[in-house]
Design a protein around this motif. Sequence first.
Motif, PDB file in Angstrom:
ATOM      1  N   VAL A  45      62.961  49.990  31.396  1.00 24.66           N
ATOM      2  CA  VAL A  45      62.740  49.266  32.649  1.00 24.66           C
ATOM      3  C   VAL A  45      63.245  47.834  32.512  1.00 24.66           C
ATOM      4  O   VAL A  45      62.685  47.042  31.741  1.00 24.66           O
ATOM      5  N   PRO A  46      64.301  47.454  33.230  1.00 22.56           N
ATOM      6  CA  PRO A  46      64.773  46.070  33.185  1.00 22.56           C
ATOM      7  C   PRO A  46      63.708  45.109  33.720  1.00 22.56           C
ATOM      8  O   PRO A  46      62.847  45.497  34.522  1.00 22.56           O
ATOM      9  N   ALA A  47      63.784  43.872  33.284  1.00 26.30           N
ATOM     10  CA  ALA A  47      62.765  42.883  33.641  1.00 26.30           C
ATOM     11  C   ALA A  47      62.609  42.737  35.145  1.00 26.30           C
ATOM     12  O   ALA A  47      61.483  42.612  35.651  1.00 26.30           O
ATOM     13  N   THR A  48      63.709  42.741  35.879  1.00 29.47           N
ATOM     14  CA  THR A  48      63.607  42.572  37.332  1.00 29.47           C
ATOM     15  C   THR A  48      62.865  43.739  37.977  1.00 29.47           C
ATOM     16  O   THR A  48      62.108  43.547  38.932  1.00 29.47           O
ATOM     17  N   ASP A  49      63.066  44.956  37.470  1.00 32.45           N
ATOM     18  CA  ASP A  49      62.328  46.109  37.981  1.00 32.45           C
ATOM     19  C   ASP A  49      60.860  46.035  37.581  1.00 32.45           C
ATOM     20  O   ASP A  49      59.968  46.402  38.358  1.00 32.45           O
ATOM     21  N   ALA A  50      60.613  45.570  36.356  1.00 31.37           N
ATOM     22  CA  ALA A  50      59.236  45.415  35.892  1.00 31.37           C
ATOM     23  C   ALA A  50      58.479  44.417  36.769  1.00 31.37           C
ATOM     24  O   ALA A  50      57.301  44.612  37.081  1.00 31.37           O
ATOM     25  N   LEU A  51      59.170  43.372  37.198  1.00 36.93           N
ATOM     26  CA  LEU A  51      58.558  42.390  38.097  1.00 36.93           C
ATOM     27  C   LEU A  51      58.206  43.033  39.428  1.00 36.93           C
ATOM     28  O   LEU A  51      57.103  42.858  39.958  1.00 36.93           O
ATOM     29  N   GLN A  52      59.130  43.814  39.969  1.00 33.62           N
ATOM     30  CA  GLN A  52      58.899  44.462  41.258  1.00 33.62           C
ATOM     31  C   GLN A  52      57.729  45.456  41.183  1.00 33.62           C
ATOM     32  O   GLN A  52      56.958  45.597  42.127  1.00 33.62           O
ATOM     33  N   MET A  53      57.576  46.112  40.052  1.00 33.81           N
ATOM     34  CA  MET A  53      56.491  47.086  39.875  1.00 33.81           C
ATOM     35  C   MET A  53      55.129  46.424  39.711  1.00 33.81           C
ATOM     36  O   MET A  53      54.104  47.051  39.946  1.00 33.81           O
ATOM     37  N   GLY A  54      55.115  45.172  39.267  1.00 32.09           N
ATOM     38  CA  GLY A  54      53.849  44.484  39.049  1.00 32.09           C
ATOM     39  C   GLY A  54      53.453  44.344  37.594  1.00 32.09           C
ATOM     40  O   GLY A  54      52.320  43.970  37.291  1.00 32.09           O
ATOM     41  N   MET A  55      54.370  44.600  36.679  1.00 30.40           N
ATOM     42  CA  MET A  55      54.067  44.444  35.255  1.00 30.40           C
ATOM     43  C   MET A  55      53.990  42.969  34.844  1.00 30.40           C
ATOM     44  O   MET A  55      53.309  42.639  33.868  1.00 30.40           O
ATOM     45  N   LEU A  56      54.699  42.116  35.567  1.00 30.29           N
ATOM     46  CA  LEU A  56      54.924  40.738  35.136  1.00 30.29           C
ATOM     47  C   LEU A  56      54.523  39.744  36.216  1.00 30.29           C
ATOM     48  O   LEU A  56      54.390  40.095  37.385  1.00 30.29           O
ATOM     49  N   TYR A  57      54.416  38.487  35.778  1.00 36.32           N
ATOM     50  CA  TYR A  57      54.181  37.395  36.725  1.00 36.32           C
ATOM     51  C   TYR A  57      55.504  36.853  37.265  1.00 36.32           C
ATOM     52  O   TYR A  57      55.690  36.725  38.478  1.00 36.32           O
ATOM     53  N   LYS A  58      56.456  36.558  36.365  1.00 34.34           N
ATOM     54  CA  LYS A  58      57.735  36.009  36.798  1.00 34.34           C
ATOM     55  C   LYS A  58      58.837  36.410  35.828  1.00 34.34           C
ATOM     56  O   LYS A  58      58.577  36.726  34.661  1.00 34.34           O
ATOM     57  N   VAL A  59      60.070  36.396  36.329  1.00 32.38           N
ATOM     58  CA  VAL A  59      61.268  36.565  35.509  1.00 32.38           C
ATOM     59  C   VAL A  59      62.118  35.314  35.675  1.00 32.38           C
ATOM     60  O   VAL A  59      62.315  34.838  36.792  1.00 32.38           O
ATOM     61  N   PHE A  60      62.609  34.802  34.545  1.00 34.98           N
ATOM     62  CA  PHE A  60      63.463  33.618  34.565  1.00 34.98           C
ATOM     63  C   PHE A  60      64.834  33.975  34.004  1.00 34.98           C
ATOM     64  O   PHE A  60      64.976  34.900  33.197  1.00 34.98           O
ATOM     65  N   SER A  61      65.844  33.237  34.421  1.00 38.86           N
ATOM     66  CA  SER A  61      67.173  33.434  33.842  1.00 38.86           C
ATOM     67  C   SER A  61      67.103  33.166  32.342  1.00 38.86           C
ATOM     68  O   SER A  61      66.245  32.413  31.868  1.00 38.86           O
ATOM     69  N   ASP A  62      68.005  33.780  31.598  1.00 43.14           N
ATOM     70  CA  ASP A  62      67.989  33.592  30.151  1.00 43.14           C
ATOM     71  C   ASP A  62      68.134  32.115  29.776  1.00 43.14           C
ATOM     72  O   ASP A  62      67.538  31.659  28.786  1.00 43.14           O
ATOM     73  N   ASP A  63      68.910  31.382  30.545  1.00 39.63           N
ATOM     74  CA  ASP A  63      69.155  29.971  30.227  1.00 39.63           C
ATOM     75  C   ASP A  63      67.914  29.112  30.407  1.00 39.63           C
ATOM     76  O   ASP A  63      67.722  28.128  29.687  1.00 39.63           O
ATOM     77  N   THR A  64      67.077  29.458  31.380  1.00 40.48           N
ATOM     78  CA  THR A  64      65.906  28.622  31.686  1.00 40.48           C
ATOM     79  C   THR A  64      64.605  29.195  31.145  1.00 40.48           C
ATOM     80  O   THR A  64      63.563  28.552  31.236  1.00 40.48           O
ATOM     81  N   PHE A  65      64.668  30.417  30.596  1.00 36.24           N
ATOM     82  CA  PHE A  65      63.460  31.133  30.207  1.00 36.24           C
ATOM     83  C   PHE A  65      62.547  30.343  29.281  1.00 36.24           C
ATOM     84  O   PHE A  65      61.338  30.231  29.531  1.00 36.24           O
ATOM     85  N   ALA A  66      63.084  29.810  28.206  1.00 38.44           N
ATOM     86  CA  ALA A  66      62.241  29.113  27.225  1.00 38.44           C
ATOM     87  C   ALA A  66      61.538  27.926  27.863  1.00 38.44           C
ATOM     88  O   ALA A  66      60.320  27.751  27.716  1.00 38.44           O
ATOM     89  N   ASP A  67      62.290  27.103  28.589  1.00 37.74           N
ATOM     90  CA  ASP A  67      61.694  25.909  29.200  1.00 37.74           C
ATOM     91  C   ASP A  67      60.665  26.276  30.260  1.00 37.74           C
ATOM     92  O   ASP A  67      59.572  25.686  30.306  1.00 37.74           O
ATOM     93  N   GLU A  68      60.987  27.236  31.115  1.00 44.03           N
ATOM     94  CA  GLU A  68      60.080  27.579  32.213  1.00 44.03           C
ATOM     95  C   GLU A  68      58.803  28.242  31.709  1.00 44.03           C
ATOM     96  O   GLU A  68      57.703  27.970  32.209  1.00 44.03           O
TER      97      GLU A  68
END
Length: 258
Positions: free
Chosen positions: A166-189
């Motif tokens: 399950v890709p992260a964006t699909d996991a977000l849509q399903m309700g597994m996650l709170y947010k998905v960030f781009s790889d470039d901003t992920f660590a900071d966000e």
Amino acid sequence: MSSILFSVESNTAFLTLNRPDKLNSFNREMALLLQEKLDECENDNSIRCIYLTGAGKGFCAGQDLAEVVDPNGPGMQKILGEHYNPIVTRLRTIAKPVVVAVNGVAAGAGANIAFAGDVVVAAQSASFMQAFSKIGLIPDSGGTYHLPRLIGAQRASALMMLGDKVPATDALQMGMLYKVFSDDTFADESKKIAATLSQMPTKALGYIKQALNHSAGNSLQAQLQLEDEYQQKAAGTKDFKEGVQAFLEKRSPIFKGE
């Protein structure tokens, strides 16, 4: 090099699974060390938030199967009873917020440990997989408890039986996650979320966590009673008094986790 990297900065404990050459798959050493570090986080009042992530390209690929088939290894009963079950229990019962920052693949026990976090975020390139059925096992590490509650029984059943990635964006849509960030901003966000939580009223956050732990099994009346109990505790904290005073004085509150 330690299998768990540990540091504390600005009231946040940073825990990094550190077997990048094995996609941070768990062996006994790493599992026991993670428990030890979580205990340190629980017992150190200066730590008000926990941030868990993985080193390298993956978050955690689950169990190191070389240890499972090793005739001198711990065996499946110890792996569950002494490794994963205590880790998941600690993540759910520690009275501090746990941010799980899924930086890459989270498979098997790695995915289910992530779902035990309080705020779960992922990089866009991350993915989740219930890989157990691929090798003739069932989901463990709390997967059959948390995943149906996050995404519903039908989706959880399908993902566990089919073992789909399950890709992260699909996991977000399903309700597994709170947010998905781009790889470039992920660590900071993701670290910004931890920084915010580390300055919030820690005891109240812990009570929220405990109330949520009970909600799935409680009747409405039992949950209302539990809310009453925790609200009385929260109202007795110094942070509640500070929050009210700051509101009346029209200023930002300064919480101390007390």
